[in-house]
Design a protein around this motif. Sequence first.
Motif: not given
Lengths: 197, 197
Positions: B63-86
């Motif tokens: 729970e401590k090692a895996v669950l918190p990192y299961l997110s798309l934060e890294r992608f959604l923090n930047e502008p959505i314009d080039d989300l598909a590219d990234r």
Amino acid sequence: MSDPEAERKRDAEATAGRILVCAQKVFHEKGYDGATTREIAECAGVNIALIARYFGSKLGLFEKAVLPYLSLERFLNEPIDDLADRLADTYVNTAPKPGFDPFVVLLRSISNPEVGPLLTNALETQAVDPLARALGGGDARARAILIATQLAGLILRFRILQRGPESDAERDAIHQRLLRYLDALISDDHVQSARSP
Amino acid sequence: MSDPEAERKRDAEATAGRILVCAQKVFHEKGYDGATTREIAECAGVNIALIARYFGSKLGLFEKAVLPYLSLERFLNEPIDDLADRLADTYVNTAPKPGFDPFVVLLRSISNPEVGPLLTNALETQAVDPLARALGGGDARARAILIATQLAGLILRFRILQRGPESDAERDAIHQRLLRYLDALISDDHVQSARSP
DNA sequence: GTCTATATAATGATAGAC
DNA sequence: GTCTATCATTATATAGAC
């Protein structure tokens, strides 16, 4: 009718058959690691020792019960014209019927180091390669991979995570967009891009 | 500097940290069932008993090692314009860097009845829901589901089955078509269908 | 804070009786 | 053909010494 030789043989085959069906059921529900030979034997109403006797080992049973069914034959035997319809229908519109789905077994067993490579190989030779051949045209293999991976993700979500659409509208929206995507991949349509003359 | 209380505390934190990093590594490589607390402890250079001491149990460590990192934060923090590219770049063009990928851990652990529900829940609240919110517009949730499932299938194929593209041409073809698909889903484009006036 | 030693529980597989 | 009884292995978790 009272030939003891024949009767022994018939019973043995029936027993092995029951073990096979139960193996498919339990492997489907729990994956290779989660399934135990005890549970499979109990389901079949036989003793655990018979699994080793008829199939050698748990791995041998898995090979007979799962690997041969990991194919798209069922879809590729019919005309390709409505392949997109049949795929979208099966994996989005139709409620998963209980029982044995070899692709579910794959997703639930892939991390095991003994069966993982067998599953990967069977998937490639029995599903992805035949699909690419059936598609033909340019980038056939790339298109087959995109179809297979999109479907794998949907199977994962709908049948493993058990997260179906939350409304009819959502289901329709997924179905509609998926159908368009599959159609483009199957007919080799370069949507929104230059067309060949 | 020689406060024994502080030193004990610092060492304990460092030890727990090493256990966490090694847990991520081993869970990534073998999934929840395949990973053993012995291997994690050995990797961290500590005794098995410390895992129970610091994290309660194997499940608590997961729970401590895996669950918190299961997110798309890294992608959604930047502008959505080039989300598909990234996204396309990360999951098709870039070779998977060795280390810890929480989505790989999910695919390798999802069949376990103890962690499966936790993974499903974390994926939904930390990845799919935020993605749907970031997309907005019509059928946002349906579009998010199609994006997530297509990416899941590609991660399965490229990073679990280890079946990358067989040529540069194949990689380019997959990349090009995936990019078009993601673009259409992100910008809410109804390709080949009636447009709003 | 960390380790040794052990308890407990489950599994796949097998030898041999019936 | 089928079953009973058992073996050998491996896992997590814990009690208590250092």
